[in-house]
Design an enzyme around this catalytic site. Structure first.
Site, PDB file in Angstrom:
ATOM      1  N   LYS A  15     -31.635  10.736  24.458  1.00  0.00           N
ATOM      2  CA  LYS A  15     -33.023  10.961  24.086  1.00  0.00           C
ATOM      3  C   LYS A  15     -33.883   9.777  24.536  1.00  0.00           C
ATOM      4  CE  LYS A  15     -35.667  12.001  19.848  1.00  0.00           C
ATOM      5  NZ  LYS A  15     -35.521  12.148  18.377  1.00  0.00           N
ATOM      6  N   SER A  56     -37.504  16.396  17.261  1.00  0.00           N
ATOM      7  CA  SER A  56     -38.004  15.721  18.442  1.00  0.00           C
ATOM      8  C   SER A  56     -36.956  15.538  19.531  1.00  0.00           C
ATOM      9  CB  SER A  56     -38.558  14.349  18.038  1.00  0.00           C
ATOM     10  OG  SER A  56     -37.550  13.549  17.436  1.00  0.00           O
ATOM     11  N   SER A  86     -34.744  16.372  13.371  1.00  0.00           N
ATOM     12  CA  SER A  86     -34.920  16.194  14.809  1.00  0.00           C
ATOM     13  C   SER A  86     -33.646  16.308  15.632  1.00  0.00           C
ATOM     14  CB  SER A  86     -35.583  14.840  15.091  1.00  0.00           C
ATOM     15  OG  SER A  86     -36.930  14.860  14.684  1.00  0.00           O
TER      16      SER A  86
END
Length: 532
Positions: A131, A206, A230
């Site tokens: 990420k 996210s 997330s």
């Protein structure tokens, strides 16, 4: 006015504001986006892409396959489909190739047997994606913030360093929502990520770029973070596995932005992957010294595990009703556990669950013991500079000149309304304590709780703006500090992933991970998008 009526009116006002912002966001569709001939990514034809990380590492250690061939297969897949999903936003292909060749050369020169190699490098040669909010040396670390477009990491986040030390080879970094505070992964720096099962649908946030990258078979293992779902929402929307560990087990160091001091205890870094058997090896590596807090080597006899389940939150006025196909999928799991496994399965009603959103906001409103308040989102958007003016940014957005996304502007506008005063804080803190006590009493050290991962399957792009509080189905477990594994359960009739959350008591991650492996065997696990 009666206090209860006042609270309900305030909640309805918040929902109305969220709906209006949603209409603005959905109006953005008229500006269009990249069009594709297919609704889904193409099927996988390379067999190496259909092996777990554990299997790949074993084959590489046994010299049955060359690491460079594995890495090149993933690079080829990324080149084929990443333009459709926009999961990987910056690659490091040349560096990955060099690292793969170095693995092959090392294996040619070394005489150690497989057991020694596995102990030293359990993820030897396994392709990895990370990420973008995590530091990966030489890669951007902006969290989608335009003003940080030139921020390049000169070191690795702790978990990234541990995974690399274990032999994993990073292919690149993946998209996220702006400052990791929304459940659609889209920003003005990298654009929007698309669901590989239907490109018109969201990937979640996210860690959404990570979710769609894994689901599209552009990677096999990945790193995500979770403060409100997330990891688990993207894992659910993209039909893969994601685990939020017990708090304090996996180090969070090396992320941007970091949670406020009082909120950091609710932020969890964890593994995301296509195959359940990769979860435990990944977690062992990512936890480092923190692994001693868990019992991952304990043998789990699922017949002796007590299962509990709820099909919805009890009816919050802020949150969508749970889709019938998700309820049916959960009931299939319950029936299977009862009839095939022969386990004890009990339906429960925890009335506090309908306050999940309020409990999460209570956590986000928490101050440190010395009275320090959490940072304002408007300040974070300014990247430690001058706080932005959200109303002015909204006006600029309407004319297409704001550098911020509408979810970020909306949150900055609403954050003062969302933060609770001391009276509400104390009220919902007591509700949270009551829920935590009830769950611990139910679960003990031998129970798991089955709960929807989200009220709906992956919605279309922009729809979350009209349903801003649906993340509460995952966020509540951050508040409670319980380990959770999101498990895929196949696809619905429209071809979108189904799934379920498996929750256990503190530091009983081994139970949820064992259930994940069982559900994968029983219900098929990840389904390749565009499968012929």
């Amino acid at each position: 006015m009666a206090p209860l009526l006042t609270v309900r009116l305030q909640l309805l006002c918040l929902r109305a504001i969220g709906f209006l912002i949603g209409l603005i966001g959905q109006a953005a569709r008229v500006f269009g986006g990249q069009k594709f001939d297919s609704k889904t990514t193409g099927p996988v034809t390379e067999p190496l892409l259909l092996l777990s990380g554990v299997q790949l590492a074993k084959m590489i250690r046994q010299r049955k396959v060359k690491c460079i061939d594995v890495v090149q297969a993933y690079i080829n897949r990324i080149k084929d489909v990443n333009q459709m999903v926009n999961g990987i936003v910056k690659h490091r292909f040349e560096a990955a190739r060099k690292e793969a060749l170095a693995v092959d050369q090392r294996l040619e020169e070394m005489q150690e047997d497989e057991a020694i190699l596995e102990k030293q490098w359990p993820l030897l040669g396994v392709p990895l994606t990370v990420k973008e909010s995590f530091q990966l040396q030489g890669m951007p670390n902006s969290s989608g913030l335009v003003s940080r477009r030139d921020a390049i990491s000169d070191t690795d986040a702790t978990v990234v360093a541990l995974l690399k030390k274990a032999g994993a080879i990073p292919l690149g970094i993946t998209n996220c929502s702006e400052l990791c505070m929304w459940y659609e992964s889209s920003n003005n720096l990298y654009g929007r990520s698309n669901n590989p099962y239907n490109l018109q649908h969201i990937v979640g946030g996210s860690s959404g770029g990570e979710g769609c990258t894994l689901a599209a078979a552009c990677s096999v293992i990945g790193v995500g973070s979770d403060i409100g779902g997330s990891i688990r929402m993207p894992a659910f929307f993209n039909g893969i596995f994601g685990h939020m560990p017990s708090p304090g087990v996996v180090p969070n160091k090396g992320q941007f932005p970091m949670a406020g001091e009082a909120q950091e205890q609710f932020l969890c870094t964890g593994p995301m992957c296509r195959y359940a058997e990769d979860l435990i090896p990944m977690l062992k590596v990512m936890a480092g010294p923190g692994i001693t807090k868990l019992k991952l080597d304990t043998k789990v006899h699922l017949k002796h595990v007590k299962f509990y389940w709820m099909e919805h939150d009890g009816g919050s006025v802020l949150i969508s009703k749970v889709d019938q196909d998700l309820i049916q999928a959960q009931k299939k799991v319950v029936d299977h556990l009862e009839t095939i496994l022969g386990a004890s399965v009990q339906h429960v009603k925890l009335k506090q669950m309908k306050y999940s959103f309020q409990l999460w906001i209570t956590m986000m409103s928490a101050t440190t013991p010395d009275g320090k308040k959490p940072p304002k989102f408007a300040d974070l958007l300014g990247d430690h500079g001058k706080s932005i003016n959200p109303l002015w940014e909204l006006i600029k957005w309407c004319f297409g000149v704001s550098i911020y996304t509408i979810p970020s502007i909306g949150l900055a506008l609403l954050e003062e309304k969302l933060r609770y005063n001391s009276e509400k804080y104390n009220k919902y803190k007591k509700v949270g304590e009551s829920l935590y006590k009830d769950l611990l009493e139910i679960l003990g050290d031998d129970g798991v709780f089955l709960y929807p991962s989200h009220p709906t399957v992956a919605p279309k792009h922009h729809v979350p703006l009209a349903r801003p509080f649906n993340f509460a189905y995952t966020g509540v477990f951050n508040v409670l500090g319980l380990p959770v594994t999101q498990c895929p359960l196949g696809l619905n009739t429209k071809g979108l992933p189904l799934g379920i959350q498996v929750v256990a008591g503190p530091f009983n991650d081994h139970l949820t991970l064992a259930v994940a492996q069982y559900l994968e065997k029983s219900f098929g696990g990840w389904v390749c998008p565009g499968k012929l």
